[in-house]
Write a protein that holds these residues in place. Structure first.
Motif, PDB file in Angstrom:
ATOM      1  N   GLN A  51       0.812  -1.208   0.000  1.00 45.16           N
ATOM      2  CA  GLN A  51       0.000   0.000   0.000  1.00 45.16           C
ATOM      3  C   GLN A  51       0.847   1.260   0.000  1.00 45.16           C
ATOM      4  N   GLN A  52       1.990   1.207   0.661  1.00 46.17           N
ATOM      5  CA  GLN A  52       2.863   2.373   0.750  1.00 46.17           C
ATOM      6  C   GLN A  52       4.299   1.898   0.882  1.00 46.17           C
ATOM      7  N   THR A  53       5.215   2.630   0.243  1.00 48.65           N
ATOM      8  CA  THR A  53       6.639   2.358   0.352  1.00 48.65           C
ATOM      9  C   THR A  53       7.331   3.643   0.787  1.00 48.65           C
ATOM     10  N   ASP A  54       8.278   3.519   1.706  1.00 52.83           N
ATOM     11  CA  ASP A  54       8.999   4.679   2.215  1.00 52.83           C
ATOM     12  C   ASP A  54      10.496   4.407   2.184  1.00 52.83           C
ATOM     13  N   MET A  70       5.724   6.614  -1.355  1.00 51.90           N
ATOM     14  CA  MET A  70       4.964   6.354  -2.571  1.00 51.90           C
ATOM     15  C   MET A  70       3.800   5.434  -2.217  1.00 51.90           C
ATOM     16  N   PHE A  71       2.605   5.796  -2.659  1.00 49.12           N
ATOM     17  CA  PHE A  71       1.437   4.953  -2.438  1.00 49.12           C
ATOM     18  C   PHE A  71       1.246   4.037  -3.627  1.00 49.12           C
ATOM     19  N   GLY A  72       1.125   2.746  -3.356  1.00 46.58           N
ATOM     20  CA  GLY A  72       0.966   1.766  -4.421  1.00 46.58           C
ATOM     21  C   GLY A  72       2.232   1.605  -5.238  1.00 46.58           C
ATOM     22  N   VAL A  73       2.156   0.759  -6.262  1.00 45.57           N
ATOM     23  CA  VAL A  73       3.308   0.504  -7.127  1.00 45.57           C
ATOM     24  C   VAL A  73       3.472   1.627  -8.148  1.00 45.57           C
ATOM     25  N   ASP A  74       2.359   2.186  -8.604  1.00 44.81           N
ATOM     26  CA  ASP A  74       2.386   3.175  -9.682  1.00 44.81           C
ATOM     27  C   ASP A  74       2.216   4.611  -9.208  1.00 44.81           C
ATOM     28  N   GLY A  75       2.252   4.832  -7.905  1.00 45.73           N
ATOM     29  CA  GLY A  75       2.019   6.174  -7.385  1.00 45.73           C
ATOM     30  C   GLY A  75       3.162   7.122  -7.675  1.00 45.73           C
ATOM     31  N   ASP A  76       2.868   8.397  -7.561  1.00 43.40           N
ATOM     32  CA  ASP A  76       3.906   9.419  -7.686  1.00 43.40           C
ATOM     33  C   ASP A  76       4.593   9.573  -6.338  1.00 43.40           C
ATOM     34  N   PRO A  77       5.915   9.630  -6.325  1.00 45.59           N
ATOM     35  CA  PRO A  77       6.610   9.798  -5.042  1.00 45.59           C
ATOM     36  C   PRO A  77       6.416  11.199  -4.478  1.00 45.59           C
ATOM     37  N   SER A  78       6.371  11.288  -3.161  1.00 49.80           N
ATOM     38  CA  SER A  78       6.415  12.581  -2.495  1.00 49.80           C
ATOM     39  C   SER A  78       7.673  12.588  -1.640  1.00 49.80           C
ATOM     40  N   SER A  96      10.805  -4.202  -7.481  1.00 50.98           N
ATOM     41  CA  SER A  96      11.755  -3.470  -6.637  1.00 50.98           C
ATOM     42  C   SER A  96      11.368  -2.006  -6.511  1.00 50.98           C
ATOM     43  N   VAL A  97      12.008  -1.373  -5.548  1.00 52.91           N
ATOM     44  CA  VAL A  97      11.878   0.062  -5.335  1.00 52.91           C
ATOM     45  C   VAL A  97      13.301   0.613  -5.344  1.00 52.91           C
ATOM     46  N   SER A  98      13.507   1.744  -6.006  1.00 54.20           N
ATOM     47  CA  SER A  98      14.852   2.307  -6.066  1.00 54.20           C
ATOM     48  C   SER A  98      14.850   3.742  -5.569  1.00 54.20           C
ATOM     49  N   LEU A  99      16.027   4.149  -5.115  1.00 52.58           N
ATOM     50  CA  LEU A  99      16.260   5.528  -4.718  1.00 52.58           C
ATOM     51  C   LEU A  99      17.555   5.965  -5.380  1.00 52.58           C
ATOM     52  N   GLY A 115      10.885   0.790   3.711  1.00 52.61           N
ATOM     53  CA  GLY A 115       9.857   0.123   4.483  1.00 52.61           C
ATOM     54  C   GLY A 115       8.594   0.039   3.656  1.00 52.61           C
ATOM     55  N   PHE A 116       7.873  -1.051   3.804  1.00 51.09           N
ATOM     56  CA  PHE A 116       6.623  -1.263   3.093  1.00 51.09           C
ATOM     57  C   PHE A 116       5.494  -1.345   4.103  1.00 51.09           C
ATOM     58  N   TYR A 117       4.415  -0.686   3.803  1.00 47.15           N
ATOM     59  CA  TYR A 117       3.236  -0.799   4.649  1.00 47.15           C
ATOM     60  C   TYR A 117       2.208  -1.570   3.855  1.00 47.15           C
ATOM     61  N   ARG A 118       1.823  -2.722   4.374  1.00 48.17           N
ATOM     62  CA  ARG A 118       0.814  -3.535   3.702  1.00 48.17           C
ATOM     63  C   ARG A 118       0.062  -4.338   4.746  1.00 48.17           C
ATOM     64  N   ASN A 119      -1.195  -4.456   4.527  1.00 53.85           N
ATOM     65  CA  ASN A 119      -2.060  -5.234   5.420  1.00 53.85           C
ATOM     66  C   ASN A 119      -1.890  -4.839   6.881  1.00 53.85           C
ATOM     67  N   ARG A 120      -1.824  -3.543   7.141  1.00 42.51           N
ATOM     68  CA  ARG A 120      -1.724  -2.984   8.487  1.00 42.51           C
ATOM     69  C   ARG A 120      -0.407  -3.294   9.185  1.00 42.51           C
ATOM     70  N   HIS A 121       0.630  -3.662   8.432  1.00 43.43           N
ATOM     71  CA  HIS A 121       1.929  -3.982   9.027  1.00 43.43           C
ATOM     72  C   HIS A 121       3.037  -3.253   8.273  1.00 43.43           C
ATOM     73  N   THR A 122       4.046  -2.827   9.005  1.00 44.90           N
ATOM     74  CA  THR A 122       5.232  -2.234   8.402  1.00 44.90           C
ATOM     75  C   THR A 122       6.299  -3.312   8.291  1.00 44.90           C
TER      76      THR A 122
END
Length: 133
Positions: A51-54, A70-78, A96-99, A115-122
């Motif tokens: 749901q969210q990647t940080d 970033m929210f979701g896989v296709d979201g725009d990063p903030s 993957s997620v890159s920086l 960190g990934f937030y999914r199903n109410r867990h980090t």
């Protein structure tokens, strides 16, 4: 409370090269680059349904700074305060997620992790020690 859990889990993860604990599957690595170069840090994705990647950075083993989200896989990063000047670029795909950090200097040294937030867990991802020469 959630940030305390993230930091605590991160500290547990950073104690080992590969450690699996509840909410964590961390692989620790070191990346060395020359000042002025570009570097791309990768973090393996655990699920297409995240749901969210940080991205975060730890400096001096004590201060955790938010870099981007970033929210979701296709979201725009903030980008968090201090990381929004175009030097940092977050990207994501299904695996993957890159920086990307452009034109690194000594102030970019530190421990980076996602960190990934999914199903109410980090879930804490790969941990990278970035060293600038």
């Amino acid at each position: 409370m959630r940030s305390l859990i993230v930091v605590t889990t991160f500290l547990l993860c950073s104690r080992s090269n590969l450690l699996s604990v509840s909410g964590c599957f961390c692989e620790s690595k070191t990346v060395e680059v020359q000042s002025g170069e570009n570097v791309t840090l990768l973090c393996s994705a655990f699920s297409k349904n995240r749901q969210q990647t940080d991205w975060f950075r730890v400096v001096n083993s004590s201060k955790v700074s938010c870099i981007s989200s970033m929210f979701g896989v296709d979201g725009d990063p903030s980008y968090c305060d201090g990381f929004d000047g175009g030097k940092f670029e977050m990207n994501s795909n299904s695996s993957s997620v890159s920086l990307k950090i452009s034109g690194v200097d000594e102030s970019d040294s530190g421990l980076y992790f996602c960190g990934f937030y999914r199903n109410r867990h980090t879930v804490i991802g790969d941990v990278t020690q970035l060293i600038i020469k």
